[in-house]
Design a protein around this motif. Sequence first.
Motif, PDB file in Angstrom:
ATOM      1  N   CYS A   4     -51.541   1.211  66.406  1.00 10.50           N
ATOM      2  CA  CYS A   4     -52.028   2.595  66.340  1.00 10.50           C
ATOM      3  C   CYS A   4     -53.345   2.801  67.078  1.00 10.50           C
ATOM      4  N   CYS A  46     -56.260  -2.182  66.739  1.00 13.66           N
ATOM      5  CA  CYS A  46     -54.857  -2.392  66.427  1.00 13.66           C
ATOM      6  C   CYS A  46     -54.000  -2.109  67.657  1.00 13.66           C
ATOM      7  N   CYS A  89     -51.823   1.343  59.755  1.00  9.80           N
ATOM      8  CA  CYS A  89     -50.377   1.270  59.984  1.00  9.80           C
ATOM      9  C   CYS A  89     -49.758  -0.029  59.483  1.00  9.80           C
ATOM     10  N   CYS A 123     -53.920  -4.104  59.867  1.00  7.64           N
ATOM     11  CA  CYS A 123     -54.392  -2.732  60.084  1.00  7.64           C
ATOM     12  C   CYS A 123     -54.304  -1.920  58.783  1.00  7.64           C
TER      13      CYS A 123
END
Length: 176
Positions: free
Chosen positions: A131, A128, A169, A166
């Motif tokens: 994050c 990601c 997040c 994700c």
Amino acid sequence: MTAPLKSVLRMPLVNLAETARQLAESGKQVSVLWQEEESLAFVARGRDYRSEFHINPSDEVMYQVKGEMRLHYLTPEGNEEVEVIPEGSVIYTPAGTPHSPRFPSDAAALIIERKRRPGEIDRFQWFCSGCRGLLHEEQFVVGDYRDDPVSQAYRRFFDSEELRTCKQCGQVMPRP
Ligand SMILES: [Fe+2]
């Protein structure tokens, strides 16, 4: 009478510049030069969208035939580093190193690995950009490299917004 060695051994001789030129004209991603138990070689064009990290059970040797490669890789501590491979240079990448060879589609590299042994699995991991967590992993049993496992992994990943979302997040990696 024993046949002369030259007629029984398969010893492909390849002009790399010519192969890279033909590959660019063909529109294909890879041109497999040979596939033997201990040596598998192909010329690959770059992928402008390349974002994943490949974990190969085989060592890789990458020689930049045309253009420049930016080889992103993860250290054992999980940090992302970049090695620049200029045209005409070669890099050795040990088996198991998560690596992401990024070079333009008009550039070409010679990649030398070995055929996978029974039970070996290639992994492709996306992280990601928000994050830095693991977004998705594709696994492949690479039988015949002419099947272009990297393109197959990307097709599956890009075709699914769920896989690109994700879990931590919520950020979605866009299609290229
Ligand atoms: Fe995330």
